[in-house]
Design an enzyme around this catalytic site. Sequence first.
Site, PDB file in Angstrom:
ATOM      1  N   HIS A   1       0.839  -1.206   0.000  1.00  0.00           N
ATOM      2  CA  HIS A   1       0.000   0.000   0.000  1.00  0.00           C
ATOM      3  C   HIS A   1       0.874   1.255   0.000  1.00  0.00           C
ATOM      4  CE1 HIS A   1      -3.708   2.266   1.271  1.00  0.00           C
ATOM      5  NE2 HIS A   1      -2.772   3.085   1.740  1.00  0.00           N
ATOM      6  N   GLU A   2       1.827   1.320   0.924  1.00  0.00           N
ATOM      7  CA  GLU A   2       2.670   2.503   1.022  1.00  0.00           C
ATOM      8  C   GLU A   2       3.603   2.634  -0.182  1.00  0.00           C
ATOM      9  OE1 GLU A   2       1.899   4.705   3.090  1.00  0.00           O
ATOM     10  OE2 GLU A   2       0.552   3.448   4.294  1.00  0.00           O
TER      11      GLU A   2
END
Length: 502
Positions: free
Chosen positions: A269-270
């Site tokens: 996600h990051e």
Amino acid sequence: MSERNSTAAYDALKSRFERLSALYGAQAVLHWDRATMMPEGGAGARAEQQAALSLIAHETLTAPEVAELLEAAHEADGLGEWDRANLSEMVRVHAHATATPATLVTRLSRQKSHTEMVWRRARAQNDYASLAPELDRLIELVREQAAAKADAFGLSHYDALLDGYDPGRRSADIDALFADLESFLPGLLREVMEHQAKGPARLPIEGPFPVALQERIGREVMGLIGFDFAHGRLDVSHHPFTGGVPDDSRITTRYDEADFTESLMAVIHETGHSLYERGLPAEWRSQPVGRARGMTIHESQSLLFEMQAARTESFIRFLAPRLKAGFGGEGAAWEPENILRHYRKVAPGFIRVQADEVSYPLHVMLRYRLERAMIAGELKAADLPAAWNEGMEKSLGIVPPDDATGCMQDIHWPSGSFGYFPTYTLGALAAAQLFAAAKREHDGLEEALGEGDFTPLLGFVRTHVHGKGASRTPDEIIQEATGEPLGTVAFRAHIEARYLYK
């Protein structure tokens, strides 16, 4: 004013915004440092440093000559498309800054830093009572800022805050999209859960999973997706986030030695966030037009990689044997089908960042309603836990056992980020549209993911999203990239295809 003087005014503005870009970058790195490695006793000193930088940036942006330069620059006829878009963004950023008094900027910065540090202790000790008065003080300052911006822009207080996270977005737009989601999502959630209950049971994947091994695998996956370790790093914090600047990207995650699945997806996600920042047009990075185009687009990039791509059956089949080898796993629990069941488990839970993609929007819609009530002055911090628990029971049918897993779980409100939450679900809607469009453009995209190759997907967003910077509105980027305005159709089709038709 002559064309020459108008062009000189624009060039002077560009130089000023280059200095501002450096200040913002320093602030971003200080925030990363505070969240990852700063001792608790240094919080006060760091709060003063950040407040000083905030004031310097504010004064640089709101100096009287900036308004004069903006007015003069508008007379320049020789500006190209990107320069015109850049000038437009300068005007927008300047308007947001001048609407907030300098004294309020300093007070807000200090209170944000202080409240966030109180939150870290309160959450760890499940002590909401110690957080509530500080949160109330912060909310009052945020409301003061919202009122000032509302007067300047002719908007509601909440919309004035929302515009800072998603330019041009209004709560009326969100209300319509959320009403559409609420018309089918609760029923769809029940249908998916019933469907999964009839399928094979998930076999437990036994740990422990040492942090060092989780980090190694996470870094390998980051590299596959396209993360450049020459321009970034991976660290640990209370709450996963991405910070830094495009050429110095700082990603954080958190680890649980009993379960590797959450941390790995948080890393993906990051990484999506970081790839967006890294892919912004290099020649414009020091200018407003070269920045990210708000948080709906930002969240669409993280969710595109985490939810849409990394949870495809093809990529999990690629990933499973690497997980098995990396952790020394044995048996049927490590087969791709079982790992896929873990990553596609759908069930209401207390924690937003651990929620599946079907129930996740219900978490966001609750926060959206609560933060609007707080900004409107209708909900005090002392009453937040009860309102939270009531909303969780109504939307998800569960009540958290304590405030640490309830209203204290997120960093957003203690750090003053009111107006951010709805962009998570708006980003999920956009991610579904973007993934569908990417598959239309690249017939073999999912097959490539099955080989650990993210190049087609990254290439699609580099062209249609990252490279646009802030030259267009969020909705224009989505419309041009997908051929459709932002809506719920692609998201619903994606959920039904992934969870009901296989």
